[in-house]
Design an enzyme around this catalytic site. Structure first.
Site, PDB file in Angstrom:
ATOM      1  N   ASP A  55       5.331  -3.058  -4.596  1.00  0.00           N
ATOM      2  CA  ASP A  55       5.966  -3.485  -5.845  1.00  0.00           C
ATOM      3  C   ASP A  55       7.331  -4.100  -5.537  1.00  0.00           C
ATOM      4  OD1 ASP A  55       7.187  -3.598  -8.447  1.00  0.00           O
ATOM      5  OD2 ASP A  55       5.804  -2.038  -9.118  1.00  0.00           O
TER       6      ASP A  55
ATOM      7  N   CYS B  18       5.870  -6.795 -14.027  1.00  0.00           N
ATOM      8  CA  CYS B  18       4.819  -5.959 -13.423  1.00  0.00           C
ATOM      9  C   CYS B  18       3.467  -6.086 -14.119  1.00  0.00           C
ATOM     10  CB  CYS B  18       5.263  -4.492 -13.425  1.00  0.00           C
ATOM     11  SG  CYS B  18       6.951  -4.226 -12.846  1.00  0.00           S
TER      12      CYS B  18
END
Length: 520
Positions: free
Chosen positions: A13, A53
């Site tokens: 991430d 995200c």
């Protein structure tokens, strides 16, 4: 190997593409990912097609551009009609398992108003069997810390740094976590994934393993906190002052203004993210690099397990992430700016087949996009990607070939309408926009990059002469023809990739004429 059996799909991430020693980063060392790249294929010009995200992972799993799936914010529902990687893998007999998160917002239609799925954007992508979803994973990890004797007050306290005296030449983010590296959330995820693989060694399997790091908060355990000397860390690309930087575009100015105030980017950080001293800025980047090493070591553990179990030669390994990280460039952080660091991300694919031997160690310079991963994995499994998929398989590159008529530019989008969880970022109020006007599109070639706003002035960058995107040429009369050319290219792109599930079917006197194959 004539019948590939296993897929290990690893996602991190918020990882900048440059942060791999395999591509020549001057400071960061990533030995395990370098080894995977040497035995596989590294895509140097890989980009997510959208951020943040939830939207990025939606494109990753559906193979769709944002303009087609329309789940543009963390919390924007994903239309249940769309297929995805997990659903398609099920059609050929796989039972994809998720450890981590996809940040998928459920379609509320047909659900009762009090359905808990409608109170979070951290839901799972439909089609995955849940090994451990993020919320349960965090609870399990914190319980594990408690059982090991660590004392903390809960989620808001679990990433607090140890209050130590700083050595000379080190900033606040040198302070490590209170837990040891072997007890970190990253290692906890690696442990869960390895335990699951051990239990399914003799089966066909598909595992999606998602690491949170190097996502903020920017803090990491010893020894990762001390791996990089701030004095050796490259300084961010930025103009002399935030005011000069913000003059480039009102959207950029608004982000800089937000980062100059208390915000949710990096908890427990006492520094102003815009005006912090140079040492503190370099230290934040040094800590970010250490977080990357933490994930690199965890990936090394996963690969080592596959080699020890004999499964390495039966497993397709994909490593990527959702989006990039600004890291202080242009006085900004996170991933919702129009600059390259928000979108440029790593992609390494290790294919065990003999057909892939010609591509081992290859570093591909052609543009690849996050929407290409879904059709790549499905083709590898022998499955046909759904008609609606916008991406294209990367298997030809992995097999040492270069497809004819491959894309010459890459396309990206941002939806920046105001949502409740943005922590002060409110483009609608700051820029006087309606929700549907809060959108931008990007077309990026080798030289030119064009950014089109739905209701604001465009941007044009000459990347050959201005690789850090400092000088907007869109209003320069000498570049008017380039702006026109790229605006037309963007319109053509949107027309080519507009939703087309049924558009190449035709009903006539002999029934349904299917021209979908001809359209590919």
């Amino acid at each position: 190997m004539s019948n590939p059996r296993k897929v290990l799909f690893i996602s991190a991430d918020q990882w900048r593409a440059e942060c791999l020693s395999a591509v020549g980063h001057p400071v960061v060392k990533t030995p395990h990912l370098d080894a995977l790249a040497k035995d596989g294929t590294l895509f140097k010009q890989h980009r997510t097609v959208c951020a943040p995200c939830g939207p990025a992972r939606t494109s990753l799993h559906t193979g769709l551009y944002l303009m087609n799936h329309r789940s543009g914010r963390n919390g924007t529902p994903l239309d249940a009609r769309h297929s995805n990687l997990a659903k398609e893998a099920r059609k050929v007999g796989y039972d994809p398992v998720l450890y981590g998160y996809t940040d998928t917002s459920a379609d509320p239609r047909g659900r009762p108003a009090n359905d808990p799925a409608l109170k979070t954007y951290e839901g799972p992508m439909p089609g995955y069997r849940i090994g451990m979803i993020f919320q349960d994973y965090m609870d399990a990890w914190m319980n594990d810390l408690s059982h090991k004797g660590y004392a903390f007050k809960g989620r808001e306290d679990v990433y607090r740094p140890v209050d130590i005296d700083l050595p000379e030449g080190r900033g606040h983010r040198y302070r490590p976590t209170f837990f040891k590296a072997e007890d970190s959330d990253t290692n906890f995820m690696a442990d869960l994934s390895i335990d699951w693989m051990k239990a399914h060694r003799d089966e066909n399997w598909f595992l999606h393993c998602v690491f949170l790091r190097p996502h903020p908060p920017v803090v990491t355990p010893e020894p990762y906190n001390a791996l990089y000397d701030p004095a050796q860390v490259p300084f961010p690309a930025r103009k002399a002052t935030p005011e000069l930087e913000g003059a480039q575009h009102p959207y950029l100015k608004h982000w800089i203004d937000c980062f100059a105030k208390p915000n949710g980017y990096d908890e427990h950080n006492p520094n102003n993210l815009v005006t912090m001293p140079d040492l503190e800025l370099r230290q934040m980047r040094a800590c970010y690099y250490g977080m990357i090493n933490e994930v690199d070591d965890a990936v090394g553990r996963l690969v080592a397990h596959l080699k020890a179990s004999g499964e390495y030669e039966n497993t397709l390994i994909v490593f990527t992430c959702d989006h990039g990280e600004m890291g202080g460039d242009h006085y900004t952080w996170g991933k919702e700016l129009y600059f390259d660091p928000s979108f440029h991300i790593p992609l390494i694919i290790r294919d065990p087949r003999r057909e892939a031997d010609a591509g081992r160690g290859r570093q591909v310079d052609a543009f690849s996009e996050s929407i290409d991963i879904m059709p790549t994995i499905l083709r590898w499994l022998g499955a046909e990607p759904p008609v609606e998929c916008d991406g294209a398989s990367l298997l030809p590159f992995i097999e040492g070939r270069t497809p004819q008529a491959w894309r010459a530019e890459t396309y990206m989008e941002l939806d920046f309408r105001t949502t409740p969880n943005l922590g002060g970022f409110d483009a609608e109020a700051a820029l006087g926009l309606k929700p549907d006007e809060c959108q931008l599109g990007i077309i990026r070639g080798k030289r030119w990059k064009y950014v089109h706003f739905a209701a604001s002035a465009p941007l044009l960058f000459d990347l050959e002469n201005d690789p850090t995107e400092m000088n907007n040429l869109a209003q320069d009369p000498n570049h008017a023809s380039v702006v026109l050319d790229y605006a037309q290219r963007m319109l053509s792109w949107r027309m080519r990739y507009a939703e087309r599930t049924l558009t190449n079917l035709h009903l006539w006197r002999e029934g349904v004429l299917d021209r979908r194959a001809a359209a590919r």
